[in-house]
Design a protein around this motif. Structure first.
Motif, PDB file in Angstrom:
ATOM      1  N   ARG A   1       0.819  -1.218   0.000  1.00 41.39           N
ATOM      2  CA  ARG A   1       0.000   0.000   0.000  1.00 41.39           C
ATOM      3  C   ARG A   1       0.852   1.266   0.000  1.00 41.39           C
ATOM      4  NH1 ARG A   1      -5.436   0.274   1.122  1.00 41.39           N
ATOM      5  NH2 ARG A   1      -6.454  -1.635   0.369  1.00 41.39           N
ATOM      6  N   ALA A   2       2.003   1.208   0.641  1.00 43.41           N
ATOM      7  CA  ALA A   2       2.862   2.396   0.691  1.00 43.41           C
ATOM      8  C   ALA A   2       3.318   2.827  -0.703  1.00 43.41           C
ATOM      9  CB  ALA A   2       4.079   2.129   1.579  1.00 43.41           C
ATOM     10  N   GLU A   3       3.367   1.878  -1.641  1.00 47.65           N
ATOM     11  CA  GLU A   3       3.829   2.170  -2.994  1.00 47.65           C
ATOM     12  C   GLU A   3       2.700   2.290  -4.007  1.00 47.65           C
ATOM     13  OE1 GLU A   3       8.115  -0.242  -2.692  1.00 47.65           O
ATOM     14  OE2 GLU A   3       6.549  -0.943  -4.052  1.00 47.65           O
ATOM     15  N   LEU A   4       1.473   1.942  -3.608  1.00 51.33           N
ATOM     16  CA  LEU A   4       0.421   1.756  -4.603  1.00 51.33           C
ATOM     17  C   LEU A   4       0.013   3.045  -5.311  1.00 51.33           C
ATOM     18  CD1 LEU A   4      -1.436  -0.118  -6.086  1.00 51.33           C
ATOM     19  CD2 LEU A   4      -3.059   0.030  -4.180  1.00 51.33           C
ATOM     20  N   LYS A   5      -0.182   4.134  -4.578  1.00 57.10           N
ATOM     21  CA  LYS A   5      -0.566   5.382  -5.248  1.00 57.10           C
ATOM     22  C   LYS A   5       0.504   5.817  -6.237  1.00 57.10           C
ATOM     23  CE  LYS A   5      -3.583   7.256  -1.635  1.00 57.10           C
ATOM     24  NZ  LYS A   5      -3.792   8.372  -0.660  1.00 57.10           N
ATOM     25  N   LEU A   6       1.757   5.687  -5.837  1.00 57.99           N
ATOM     26  CA  LEU A   6       2.873   6.003  -6.721  1.00 57.99           C
ATOM     27  C   LEU A   6       2.849   5.088  -7.942  1.00 57.99           C
ATOM     28  CD1 LEU A   6       5.695   7.259  -7.372  1.00 57.99           C
ATOM     29  CD2 LEU A   6       6.663   5.481  -5.884  1.00 57.99           C
ATOM     30  N   ALA A   7       2.604   3.794  -7.726  1.00 60.60           N
ATOM     31  CA  ALA A   7       2.593   2.833  -8.828  1.00 60.60           C
ATOM     32  C   ALA A   7       1.473   3.137  -9.817  1.00 60.60           C
ATOM     33  CB  ALA A   7       2.451   1.412  -8.286  1.00 60.60           C
ATOM     34  N   ILE A   8       0.340   3.595  -9.344  1.00 61.85           N
ATOM     35  CA  ILE A   8      -0.773   3.916 -10.241  1.00 61.85           C
ATOM     36  C   ILE A   8      -0.442   5.142 -11.085  1.00 61.85           C
ATOM     37  CG2 ILE A   8      -3.154   4.771 -10.251  1.00 61.85           C
ATOM     38  CD1 ILE A   8      -3.669   2.796  -7.934  1.00 61.85           C
ATOM     39  N   VAL A   9       0.202   6.141 -10.479  1.00 61.41           N
ATOM     40  CA  VAL A   9       0.667   7.296 -11.258  1.00 61.41           C
ATOM     41  C   VAL A   9       1.671   6.846 -12.311  1.00 61.41           C
ATOM     42  CG1 VAL A   9       1.962   9.467 -11.150  1.00 61.41           C
ATOM     43  CG2 VAL A   9       0.226   8.959  -9.421  1.00 61.41           C
ATOM     44  N   ALA A  10       2.613   6.007 -11.885  1.00 60.88           N
ATOM     45  CA  ALA A  10       3.619   5.506 -12.819  1.00 60.88           C
ATOM     46  C   ALA A  10       2.985   4.696 -13.943  1.00 60.88           C
ATOM     47  CB  ALA A  10       4.653   4.663 -12.070  1.00 60.88           C
ATOM     48  N   MET A  11       1.945   3.916 -13.625  1.00 59.79           N
ATOM     49  CA  MET A  11       1.309   3.091 -14.653  1.00 59.79           C
ATOM     50  C   MET A  11       0.709   3.954 -15.749  1.00 59.79           C
ATOM     51  SD  MET A  11       0.882   0.037 -15.633  1.00 59.79           S
ATOM     52  CE  MET A  11       1.159  -0.964 -14.176  1.00 59.79           C
ATOM     53  N   ASP A  12       0.091   5.045 -15.390  1.00 63.10           N
ATOM     54  CA  ASP A  12      -0.433   5.944 -16.414  1.00 63.10           C
ATOM     55  C   ASP A  12       0.691   6.481 -17.293  1.00 63.10           C
ATOM     56  OD1 ASP A  12      -2.718   7.646 -17.490  1.00 63.10           O
ATOM     57  OD2 ASP A  12      -1.299   9.193 -16.887  1.00 63.10           O
ATOM     58  N   MET A  13       1.832   6.756 -16.700  1.00 60.06           N
ATOM     59  CA  MET A  13       2.977   7.243 -17.478  1.00 60.06           C
ATOM     60  C   MET A  13       3.500   6.156 -18.411  1.00 60.06           C
ATOM     61  SD  MET A  13       4.890   9.493 -14.519  1.00 60.06           S
ATOM     62  CE  MET A  13       6.016  10.349 -15.646  1.00 60.06           C
ATOM     63  N   TRP A  14       3.484   4.897 -17.959  1.00 54.87           N
ATOM     64  CA  TRP A  14       3.923   3.807 -18.831  1.00 54.87           C
ATOM     65  C   TRP A  14       3.028   3.690 -20.060  1.00 54.87           C
ATOM     66  CZ3 TRP A  14       8.214   1.185 -19.371  1.00 54.87           C
ATOM     67  CH2 TRP A  14       9.116   1.145 -18.309  1.00 54.87           C
ATOM     68  N   HIS A  15       1.748   3.941 -19.893  1.00 51.41           N
ATOM     69  CA  HIS A  15       0.831   3.850 -21.027  1.00 51.41           C
ATOM     70  C   HIS A  15       0.995   5.034 -21.984  1.00 51.41           C
ATOM     71  CE1 HIS A  15      -1.780   0.319 -20.182  1.00 51.41           C
ATOM     72  NE2 HIS A  15      -1.290   0.477 -18.962  1.00 51.41           N
ATOM     73  N   HIS A  16       1.802   6.020 -21.598  1.00 49.71           N
ATOM     74  CA  HIS A  16       2.108   7.168 -22.464  1.00 49.71           C
ATOM     75  C   HIS A  16       3.623   7.373 -22.541  1.00 49.71           C
ATOM     76  CE1 HIS A  16      -2.036   7.828 -20.984  1.00 49.71           C
ATOM     77  NE2 HIS A  16      -2.247   8.325 -22.188  1.00 49.71           N
TER      78      HIS A  16
END
Length: 387
Positions: free
Chosen positions: A57-72
């Motif tokens: 959970r400590a990384e999840l919000k960051l990971a979701i932001v990063a995932m959007d960047m990976w898709h772009h």
């Protein structure tokens, strides 16, 4: 000889490159110091998982932001980095495992996260027909996937150089101190001066932190990987297992990448790691148990990387609590690849603006320093998965 800049980045892995890129794009003069060559250790040895599935959970919000960047990603570095958004599956092979997955997904949904869902055995079979029928269901993150680690390294390096970053390879920092408002790093023959400093030195970052006055204990991982000969495409999602130490994916080139956390033998002083053949055989056996069709494939390469590991298996990303204008960016514990683009942005924001639009509250270095008590909830809420 002395070289001056606005910022020094120590470490030429993907996190150092990403931080340097974002700083340079904000008109900061950056010099990046790499003791060996860019991507030599954990970044070059990564299986390049792009995963929100089963994130702490400590990384999840960051990971979701990063995932959007990976898709772009092409908009960020001019290259899609071989990213394949085919999803990631975590298998449940019995009811006890399924209840654990359901509880996790229910908890995510209650807190507003929708990145994971439970899928039936029939859907697993439709997604991965080659998988042995040992599962009863799975957790699926549809937007997850995998990338090409070397393509990603080349893209971030190229983008950083085009943004004006000076990359110096074969320059290992042997001393570090701060005088007034300036950091001074030396390799023994040349000194580099800048008011801003990023510690992205990977397995050696604990020493850099100590020189700066931050005692951050870290261990070392040497996660092993297997690459097979090329075969015709037969699997799209990445498959991980609750029961077995296994991460299984197929690259764009047709090779199979088999990992999951088996550890080799690290040697920080010699700056290398060795494969443990007995444990590597367990990875191969786990792969065969889930994908019997691969049993006769030849292994063409195997390796073990070198990476820093924290005691709670959660990354360190935040400003130093005791030294000004210093960003720590290390301790990714085998799952830092996906976080690269978002942490580059966060580093530039923290060093230049004093705050970040990305939530790093659970990644602060102070949590691991003297006097801090381990947060057992953060340790127990996820299973470590090496990409």
């Amino acid at each position: 000889m002395t070289t001056t800049a606005d910022a020094i980045v120590i470490g030429g892995g993907l996190h150092g490159l990403s931080a340097a890129l974002q700083l340079a794009r904000r008109q900061v003069k950056v010099v990046l110091l790499e003791r060996s060559r860019v991507g030599r250790h954990s970044s070059g040895a990564s299986a390049a998982g792009v995963r929100t599935l089963n994130r702490a959970r400590a990384e999840l919000k960051l990971a979701i932001v990063a995932m959007d960047m990976w898709h772009h990603m092409e908009e960020l570095v001019g290259d899609n980095c071989g990213f394949r958004p085919y999803g990631q599956l975590q298998l449940a092979e019995n009811d006890e495992e399924l209840q654990i997955l359901k509880a996790r997904v229910d908890g995510l949904n209650r807190d507003g996260f929708t990145n994971e869902e439970i899928v039936s055995a029939d859907e697993v079979r439709s997604l991965v027909p080659a998988l042995a029928p040992v599962y009863i269901a799975a957790a699926l993150a549809r937007n997850d996937g995998a990338a090409d680690p070397h393509q990603t390294l080349m893209a971030f390096r190229r983008a950083a150089v085009e943004a004006g970053v000076t990359i110096l390879e074969g320059v290992g920092v042997r001393s570090l101190h701060r005088e007034g408002h300036v950091w001074r790093a030396s390799d023994g023959s040349e000194t580099f001066e800048a008011p801003l400093l990023v510690n992205a030195a990977g397995a050696w970052a604990g020493q850099i932190a100590a020189w700066a006055g931050d005692d951050i204990p870290i261990a070392t991982k040497a996660s092993m990987m297997i690459v097979t000969e090329r075969v015709a495409p037969f699997i799209r999602p990445t498959v991980i297992s609750m029961k077995r130490k296994l991460s299984f994916k197929q690259s764009n080139q047709g090779t199979l990448l088999i990992g999951g956390g088996q550890q080799g033998l690290p040697d920080l002083e010699a700056e290398r790691s060795e494969v443990d053949a007995r444990l590597l055989a367990k990875s191969a056996a786990a792969a065969i148990s889930l994908f019997p069709a691969v049993k006769d494939l030849r292994i063409v390469r195997s390796w073990a990387g070198l990476e820093a590991k924290t005691r709670d298996d959660i990354a360190i990303a935040g400003l130093s609590p005791s030294a000004p204008s210093l960003m720590h960016l290390f301790g990714f514990s085998g799952h830092g690849f996906q976080l690269v683009p978002a942490l580059g942005v966060a580093t530039a924001e923290l060093l230049l603006d004093g705050r970040s639009t990305v939530d790093l509250s659970g990644l602060q270095p102070g949590r691991l320093m003297a006097g801090a008590k381990p947060d057992k909830r953060k340790v127990d809420e996820h299973q470590g998965v090496s990409e």
